[in-house]
Design an enzyme around this catalytic site. Structure first.
Site, PDB file in Angstrom:
ATOM      1  N   SER A 241       0.813  -1.107   0.074  1.00 13.11           N
ATOM      2  CA  SER A 241       0.073   0.061   0.069  1.00 13.11           C
ATOM      3  C   SER A 241       0.884   1.318  -0.064  1.00 13.11           C
ATOM      4  O   SER A 241       0.372   2.295  -0.926  1.00 13.11           O
ATOM      5  CB  SER A 241      -1.066   0.009   1.075  1.00 13.11           C
ATOM      6  OG  SER A 241      -0.409  -0.406   2.529  1.00 13.11           O
ATOM      7  N   HIS A 271      -1.848  -8.990   1.613  1.00 17.74           N
ATOM      8  CA  HIS A 271      -1.771  -7.802   2.257  1.00 17.74           C
ATOM      9  C   HIS A 271      -2.913  -7.743   3.236  1.00 17.74           C
ATOM     10  O   HIS A 271      -3.318  -8.440   3.835  1.00 17.74           O
ATOM     11  CB  HIS A 271      -1.521  -6.440   1.340  1.00 17.74           C
ATOM     12  CG  HIS A 271      -0.972  -5.542   1.837  1.00 17.74           C
ATOM     13  ND1 HIS A 271      -0.389  -5.390   2.900  1.00 17.74           N
ATOM     14  CD2 HIS A 271      -0.931  -4.129   1.331  1.00 17.74           C
ATOM     15  CE1 HIS A 271       0.040  -4.120   3.259  1.00 17.74           C
ATOM     16  NE2 HIS A 271      -0.228  -3.208   2.237  1.00 17.74           N
ATOM     17  N   HIS A 318       5.712 -13.374   6.890  1.00 16.87           N
ATOM     18  CA  HIS A 318       5.921 -11.828   6.553  1.00 16.87           C
ATOM     19  C   HIS A 318       7.066 -11.745   5.430  1.00 16.87           C
ATOM     20  O   HIS A 318       8.030 -12.340   5.643  1.00 16.87           O
ATOM     21  CB  HIS A 318       6.342 -10.874   7.738  1.00 16.87           C
ATOM     22  CG  HIS A 318       5.933  -9.579   7.555  1.00 16.87           C
ATOM     23  ND1 HIS A 318       6.672  -8.796   7.042  1.00 16.87           N
ATOM     24  CD2 HIS A 318       4.879  -8.789   7.697  1.00 16.87           C
ATOM     25  CE1 HIS A 318       6.286  -7.525   6.857  1.00 16.87           C
ATOM     26  NE2 HIS A 318       5.043  -7.515   7.262  1.00 16.87           N
ATOM     27  N   ARG A 327       3.091  -5.589  16.805  1.00 18.63           N
ATOM     28  CA  ARG A 327       1.645  -5.272  16.436  1.00 18.63           C
ATOM     29  C   ARG A 327       0.617  -6.337  16.944  1.00 18.63           C
ATOM     30  O   ARG A 327      -0.379  -6.235  17.723  1.00 18.63           O
ATOM     31  CB  ARG A 327       1.275  -4.913  15.152  1.00 18.63           C
ATOM     32  CG  ARG A 327       2.228  -3.757  14.510  1.00 18.63           C
ATOM     33  CD  ARG A 327       1.903  -3.464  12.971  1.00 18.63           C
ATOM     34  NE  ARG A 327       2.437  -4.653  12.067  1.00 18.63           N
ATOM     35  CZ  ARG A 327       2.352  -4.730  10.861  1.00 18.63           C
ATOM     36  NH1 ARG A 327       1.706  -3.681  10.195  1.00 18.63           N
ATOM     37  NH2 ARG A 327       2.557  -5.652  10.227  1.00 18.63           N
ATOM     38  N   ASP A 373      -2.323  -9.160  11.419  1.00 19.89           N
ATOM     39  CA  ASP A 373      -3.662  -9.475  10.976  1.00 19.89           C
ATOM     40  C   ASP A 373      -4.174 -10.722  11.853  1.00 19.89           C
ATOM     41  O   ASP A 373      -5.433 -11.106  11.950  1.00 19.89           O
ATOM     42  CB  ASP A 373      -3.748  -9.949   9.354  1.00 19.89           C
ATOM     43  CG  ASP A 373      -3.472  -8.625   8.650  1.00 19.89           C
ATOM     44  OD1 ASP A 373      -3.848  -7.485   8.982  1.00 19.89           O
ATOM     45  OD2 ASP A 373      -2.986  -8.774   7.706  1.00 19.89           O
TER      46      ASP A 373
HETATM   47  N1  NMX Z   1       1.023 -20.189   4.824  1.00 16.34           N
HETATM   48  C1  NMX Z   1       1.656 -20.927   3.868  1.00 16.34           C
HETATM   49  N2  NMX Z   1       2.431 -20.913   3.252  1.00 16.34           N
HETATM   50  C2  NMX Z   1       3.099 -19.437   3.252  1.00 16.34           C
HETATM   51  C3  NMX Z   1       3.020 -18.776   4.368  1.00 16.34           C
HETATM   52  C4  NMX Z   1       1.736 -19.045   5.081  1.00 16.34           C
HETATM   53  N3  NMX Z   1       1.277 -18.252   6.285  1.00 16.34           N
HETATM   54  N4  NMX Z   1       3.605 -17.690   4.122  1.00 16.34           N
HETATM   55  C5  NMX Z   1       4.610 -17.860   3.349  1.00 16.34           C
HETATM   56  N5  NMX Z   1       4.253 -19.087   2.672  1.00 16.34           N
HETATM   57  C6  NMX Z   1       4.760 -19.485   1.480  1.00 16.34           C
HETATM   58  C7  NMX Z   1       4.737 -18.619   0.199  1.00 16.34           C
HETATM   59  O1  NMX Z   1       3.545 -18.723  -0.210  1.00 16.34           O
HETATM   60  C8  NMX Z   1       5.970 -19.118  -0.575  1.00 16.34           C
HETATM   61  O2  NMX Z   1       5.419 -20.333  -1.103  1.00 16.34           O
HETATM   62  P1  NMX Z   1       6.022 -20.440  -2.981  1.00 16.34           P
HETATM   63  O3  NMX Z   1       7.602 -20.612  -2.659  1.00 16.34           O
HETATM   64  O4  NMX Z   1       5.336 -22.014  -3.023  1.00 16.34           O
HETATM   65  O5  NMX Z   1       5.603 -19.382  -3.449  1.00 16.34           O
HETATM   66  C9  NMX Z   1       7.052 -19.566   0.515  1.00 16.34           C
HETATM   67  O6  NMX Z   1       6.196 -19.830   1.774  1.00 16.34           O
HETATM   68  C10 NMX Z   1       8.152 -18.513   0.843  1.00 16.34           C
HETATM   69  O7  NMX Z   1       7.537 -17.246   1.060  1.00 16.34           O
HETATM   70  P2  NMX Z   1       8.054 -16.331   1.938  1.00 16.34           P
HETATM   71  O8  NMX Z   1       9.481 -15.716   1.507  1.00 16.34           O
HETATM   72  O9  NMX Z   1       8.348 -16.798   3.338  1.00 16.34           O
HETATM   73  O10 NMX Z   1       6.999 -14.928   2.211  1.00 16.34           O
HETATM   74  P3  NMX Z   1       6.616 -13.983   1.077  1.00 16.34           P
HETATM   75  O11 NMX Z   1       7.817 -12.715   1.318  1.00 16.34           O
HETATM   76  O12 NMX Z   1       6.939 -14.511  -0.235  1.00 16.34           O
HETATM   77  O13 NMX Z   1       5.126 -13.577   1.500  1.00 16.34           O
HETATM   78  C11 NMX Z   1       3.396 -13.309   3.006  1.00 16.34           C
HETATM   79  C12 NMX Z   1       4.871 -12.887   2.759  1.00 16.34           C
HETATM   80  C13 NMX Z   1       3.050 -12.299   4.269  1.00 16.34           C
HETATM   81  C14 NMX Z   1       2.861 -12.704   1.685  1.00 16.34           C
HETATM   82  C15 NMX Z   1       3.312 -14.585   3.356  1.00 16.34           C
HETATM   83  O14 NMX Z   1       3.838 -14.895   4.326  1.00 16.34           O
HETATM   84  C16 NMX Z   1       1.556 -14.868   3.263  1.00 16.34           C
HETATM   85  O15 NMX Z   1       1.164 -15.305   1.937  1.00 16.34           O
HETATM   86  N6  NMX Z   1       1.061 -15.109   4.473  1.00 16.34           N
HETATM   87  C17 NMX Z   1      -0.247 -15.047   4.512  1.00 16.34           C
HETATM   88  C18 NMX Z   1      -1.250 -13.852   4.267  1.00 16.34           C
HETATM   89  C19 NMX Z   1      -0.881 -12.639   5.215  1.00 16.34           C
HETATM   90  O16 NMX Z   1      -1.067 -12.837   6.390  1.00 16.34           O
HETATM   91  N7  NMX Z   1      -0.752 -11.740   4.722  1.00 16.34           N
HETATM   92  C20 NMX Z   1      -0.816 -10.593   5.630  1.00 16.34           C
HETATM   93  C21 NMX Z   1       0.706  -9.564   5.419  1.00 16.34           C
HETATM   94  C22 NMX Z   1       0.638  -8.521   6.523  1.00 16.34           C
HETATM   95  N8  NMX Z   1      -0.354  -7.478   6.045  1.00 16.34           N
HETATM   96  O17 NMX Z   1      -1.195  -7.076   6.807  1.00 16.34           O
HETATM   97  O18 NMX Z   1      -0.127  -7.127   4.913  1.00 16.34           O
HETATM   98  C1  MLT Z   2       2.069  -4.130   6.569  1.00 16.26           C
HETATM   99  O1  MLT Z   2       1.570  -3.601   7.338  1.00 16.26           O
HETATM  100  O2  MLT Z   2       2.282  -3.118   5.365  1.00 16.26           O
HETATM  101  C2  MLT Z   2       2.173  -5.353   6.420  1.00 16.26           C
HETATM  102  O3  MLT Z   2       2.561  -5.816   7.330  1.00 16.26           O
HETATM  103  C3  MLT Z   2       3.029  -5.912   5.056  1.00 16.26           C
HETATM  104  C4  MLT Z   2       4.310  -5.394   5.031  1.00 16.26           C
HETATM  105  O4  MLT Z   2       4.956  -4.712   5.790  1.00 16.26           O
HETATM  106  O5  MLT Z   2       5.154  -5.784   3.827  1.00 16.26           O
END
Ligand code: NMX
Ligand code: MLT
Length: 439
Positions: A241, A271, A318, A327, A373
């Site tokens: 964002s 996100h 994350h 948080r 979250d």
């Molecule tokens: N559950 C399952 N798989 C996961 C998760 C999870 N919570 N977190 C990461 N992975 C997977 C990810 O999809 C990736 O898989 P692939 O190689 O098959 O593409 C692998 O682990 C490596 O990912 P990372 O490098 O650890 O994480 P990345 O930086 O790519 O993604 C998020 C970060 C936050 C997008 C990821 O952890 C996620 O999808 N979490 C669940 C959604 C979530 O809670 N998002 C909110 C973030 C905070 N916010 O408010 O924005």
């Molecule tokens: C945020 O608050 O924006 C989320 O934790 C995602 C991020 O920092 O990449």
């Protein structure tokens, strides 16, 4: 209120001079190497943005102008000794870089109350959307529709000198922040309370007024909203964002355009949509298991099943953090203090025990710990805001504080249009292997 703008100008002018000096004297200095891995995994860790409002440490979490969340909860002015700090104070801190006095905070609160009038056409635009359009669609449309009010855009069209861009941006940002709670509350009352709308109360603080316009007037909810608005306000510049707003703003699009871009990014499930997904996923789990008090074993099996289905466990992981999100911890402490024996909150705490080892066992997940979250929905739900499809809008109300404070900085520094370079996949393969690639 003019004095806060002047204070900002005095402070930021020094940084503008520093920005120019760095650019003139050190533009050739090498500060990082970029690996193919970084490019192919979402530019992680590449220093490429200038954001002063906050900085994220992978192990310690977010610091706002150097202050952790724990410190903010001690130092920022509040309305009552046992209350949570006012988000107005965090805005001041992010903008000016100093902890404000209570008077400063109250003055910002009053200023926002005087700017809070939302033009009727913004409500008309929201009303023109079908009620089954997502709250975030309505929210983004409402914000975008207020671009008619942009002071920056008018100033630009009349040929204002670029060194004054920040001034009209400041006015837009203050207006946008002042109006955004009413837009959010309007959508909430439209979708979930049969269009029975509630007028703002100019005597209330920014977060308290949002709760009021949504139909919640208890001190408990005001306290929660103040905490919520503080902890979601900023997460350095690279999150989707913030980065989207910065990128769009760098084209000198007006702040309403820039913040709409931020909100369409926040609406993504990786996100801010994750805050509603967490609750949705938990209810799915409870329905599947046929109980609202599942055993550890049942929860564990359900988590593994979710992963086997190729889905993510929302609220965990994350892109930067490598420990439990502070948080999350702030909300856990809040729940410990104010909430006794709530089934959903208990499950959130149960998941905190069960999920990290399961995610660690997967191997590839860099951060098995919960993010912001994982907790927020259960607190809102506890206090009676049960319509979880709305939760991302609340995240969006809060995020305006940090992202838009940064946009004022962008404009006073005179940051240029953002334009990184892209290459075809083949180019990276040639770089890596020194041979022509196939695609
Ligand atoms: N559950 C399952 N798989 C996961 C998760 C999870 N919570 N977190 C990461 N992975 C997977 C990810 O999809 C990736 O898989 P692939 O190689 O098959 O593409 C692998 O682990 C490596 O990912 P990372 O490098 O650890 O994480 P990345 O930086 O790519 O993604 C998020 C970060 C936050 C997008 C990821 O952890 C996620 O999808 N979490 C669940 C959604 C979530 O809670 N998002 C909110 C973030 C905070 N916010 O408010 O924005
Ligand atoms: C945020 O608050 O924006 C989320 O934790 C995602 C991020 O920092 O990449």
């Amino acid at each position: 209120m003019e004095y806060i703008k002047n204070r900002f100008f005095q402070k930021a002018s020094k940084c503008t001079a520093e920005y120019q000096r760095l650019k003139n004297e050190h533009s050739d200095k090498v500060i990082a190497q970029v690996t193919i891995g970084q490019v192919l995994s979402g530019m992680k860790g590449i220093p490429a943005l200038v954001t002063d409002t906050s900085k994220l440490d992978p192990d310690e979490g977010i610091r706002f102008r150097g202050h952790s969340i724990t410190e903010l909860r001690e130092k920022l002015p509040r309305l009552s000794p046992d209350g949570e700090p006012l988000p107005e104070g965090l805005f001041y801190l992010m903008l000016i870089g100093e902890i404000p006095e209570k008077d400063d905070v109250m003055n910002i609160s009053k200023d926002w109350a005087t700017r809070a009038h939302v033009p009727q056409h913004a409500f008309d635009v929201i009303d023109a959307l079908p009620k089954n359009s997502k709250p975030m669609t309505q929210f983004a449309a409402g914000i975008l529709s207020m671009a008619t009010e942009s002071v920056f855009q008018k100033a630009y069209r009349t040929g204002v000198h670029k060194k004054f861009y920040w001034d009209s941006t400041f006015e837009d940002v203050m207006n946008l922040i002042a109006r955004i709670p009413h837009i959010a509350a309007y959508i909430y009352r439209r979708n979930f309370h049969n269009d029975r709308h509630i007028e703002p109360n100019p005597r209330l603080d920014w977060a308290g007024n949002l709760a009021h316009m949504m139909g919640f007037d208890s001190e408990d909810i005001r306290r929660l909203f103040r905490l919520y608005m503080v902890i979601h306000a900023d997460h350095e510049g690279g999150n989707v964002s913030a980065h989207a707003a910065h990128l769009v703003g760098s084209a000198l699009s007006n702040p309403y355009y820039a913040y709409t871009a931020a909100m369409t990014g926040l609406a993504g499930p990786l996100h801010g949509y994750a805050n509603q997904d967490v609750i949705h996923w938990m209810f799915e789990m409870l329905e599947f298991l046929g109980t609202d008090e599942p055993t550890d074993e049942q929860v564990s099996k359900y988590c593994i099943q979710t992963l086997e289905e190729g889905r993510v466990i929302p609220g965990y992981g994350h892109a930067v953090l490598r420990k439990t999100d502070p948080r999350f911890t702030a909300q856990l402490e809040f729940a410990d203090k104010y909430i006794k024996d709530d089934k959903l909150v208990n499950i959130v705490n149960q998941l905190y025990r069960i999920v990290p080892p399961i995610l660690s066992d997967v191997g590839k997940i860099k951060n098995p710990w919960p993010n912001v979250d994982a907790y927020s929905g259960s607190l809102l739900y506890h206090y009676g805001i049960k319509e979880y499809t709305f939760y991302t809008v609340l995240f969006g109300v809060s995020r305006v504080l940090g992202v838009m404070a940064s946009l004022i900085n962008d404009r006073i520094y005179g940051l240029p249009i953002e334009r990184p370079t892209s290459y075809p996949l083949k180019w990276y393969r040639d770089k890596a292997e020194g041979e022509p690639g196939n695609c």
